[in-house]
Scaffold this motif. Structure first.
Motif, mmCIF file in Angstrom:
data_model
loop_
_atom_site.group_PDB
_atom_site.id
_atom_site.type_symbol
_atom_site.label_atom_id
_atom_site.label_comp_id
_atom_site.label_asym_id
_atom_site.label_seq_id
_atom_site.Cartn_x
_atom_site.Cartn_y
_atom_site.Cartn_z
ATOM 1 N N THR A 109 0.845 -1.205 0.000
ATOM 2 C CA THR A 109 0.000 0.000 0.000
ATOM 3 C C THR A 109 0.874 1.247 0.000
ATOM 4 O O THR A 109 0.632 2.191 -0.765
ATOM 5 C CB THR A 109 -0.952 0.000 1.211
ATOM 6 N N ILE A 110 1.902 1.261 0.852
ATOM 7 C CA ILE A 110 2.812 2.408 0.900
ATOM 8 C C ILE A 110 3.486 2.588 -0.459
ATOM 9 O O ILE A 110 3.567 3.706 -0.976
ATOM 10 C CB ILE A 110 3.857 2.228 2.025
ATOM 11 N N HIS A 116 1.780 6.446 -6.765
ATOM 12 C CA HIS A 116 0.511 7.024 -7.227
ATOM 13 C C HIS A 116 -0.026 7.925 -6.112
ATOM 14 O O HIS A 116 -0.946 7.526 -5.401
ATOM 15 C CB HIS A 116 -0.521 5.935 -7.526
ATOM 16 N N PRO A 117 0.520 9.095 -5.921
ATOM 17 C CA PRO A 117 0.122 9.936 -4.772
ATOM 18 C C PRO A 117 -1.362 10.314 -4.826
ATOM 19 O O PRO A 117 -1.752 11.280 -5.427
ATOM 20 C CB PRO A 117 1.023 11.156 -4.884
ATOM 21 N N ILE A 155 -0.854 3.623 11.040
ATOM 22 C CA ILE A 155 0.521 3.625 10.531
ATOM 23 C C ILE A 155 0.817 4.840 9.646
ATOM 24 O O ILE A 155 1.745 5.596 9.912
ATOM 25 C CB ILE A 155 0.827 2.333 9.733
ATOM 26 N N LEU A 156 0.048 5.004 8.594
ATOM 27 C CA LEU A 156 0.408 6.012 7.593
ATOM 28 C C LEU A 156 0.428 7.438 8.143
ATOM 29 O O LEU A 156 1.352 8.197 7.852
ATOM 30 C CB LEU A 156 -0.518 5.914 6.383
ATOM 31 N N LYS A 157 -0.544 7.797 8.935
ATOM 32 C CA LYS A 157 -0.547 9.147 9.515
ATOM 33 C C LYS A 157 0.388 9.278 10.713
ATOM 34 O O LYS A 157 1.169 10.228 10.763
ATOM 35 C CB LYS A 157 -1.960 9.579 9.858
ATOM 36 N N PRO A 158 0.363 8.366 11.684
ATOM 37 C CA PRO A 158 1.280 8.524 12.823
ATOM 38 C C PRO A 158 2.761 8.555 12.421
ATOM 39 O O PRO A 158 3.546 9.267 13.030
ATOM 40 C CB PRO A 158 0.982 7.318 13.707
ATOM 41 N N TYR A 159 3.140 7.784 11.414
ATOM 42 C CA TYR A 159 4.524 7.786 10.952
ATOM 43 C C TYR A 159 4.784 8.893 9.930
ATOM 44 O O TYR A 159 5.861 8.948 9.333
ATOM 45 C CB TYR A 159 4.902 6.420 10.366
#
Length: 169
Positions: A109-110, A116-117, A155-159
């Motif tokens: 996913t990352i 593909h932003p 994960i995506l926001k906290p990191y």
């Protein structure tokens, strides 16, 4: 590894900042030291921003190699699956992403988001559209809106792998 990805996103060119953006290093470290290798520079920034426990040179070098081999940094590698080998032995403390499948899905996913932003171009921040794009890419199957939402929130926001915008709906 997630802290490393976060630093790479926050400081484009990290590892070569002493050459391309010495003012950035000065603001981060208080001076512009001369580093013998790009890994030393990354470790110095990692220690300052995330803590010295995450700034182990051999581990950073291994993670950079893995990220490159799996297409998260460097040139895209096509649709090759994320390559993860289980750790030997028994792990007593677990994490929601300790198992290979969730970890592979998260990193795939990352990688998809990096290539593909979606917040600006691909999906406009729309979670169902992102989920459909991930399904089309073969990263997820079935109704995975809640799974992707949890990946974003946990994960995506906290990191700081995504900007601090409201959660997509």
């Amino acid at each position: 590894m997630l802290h490393l990805i976060s630093l790479i996103l926050a400081y484009p060119g990290i590892g070569n900042l002493q050459q391309i953006a010495p003012q950035c290093l000065k603001s981060l470290l208080g001076s512009v030291p001369e580093f013998a290798t790009f890994v030393e520079e990354i470790c110095a920034v990692m220690a300052k921003c995330k803590g010295s426990i995450y700034a182990v040179p051999d581990a950073i070098a291994d993670d950079l190699h893995w990220l490159t081999e799996n297409g998260l940094i460097g040139y895209p590698i096509g649709d090759r699956p994320i390559q993860v080998e289980p750790l030997p032995g028994t792990i007593s403390a677990t994490h929601p992403y300790s198992d290979c499948e969730p970890f592979q899905r998260l990193l795939a996913t990352i990688r998809f988001i990096l290539h593909h932003p979606f917040l600006e171009n691909t999906c406009g921040g729309n979670l169902p559209t992102l989920v459909e794009a991930l399904k089309t890419a073969g990263i997820i199957v079935g109704d995975a809106v809640d799974t992707v939402r949890k990946d974003i929130e946990k994960i995506l926001k906290p990191y700081k792998l995504l900007p601090n915008t409201p959660n997509p709906s």
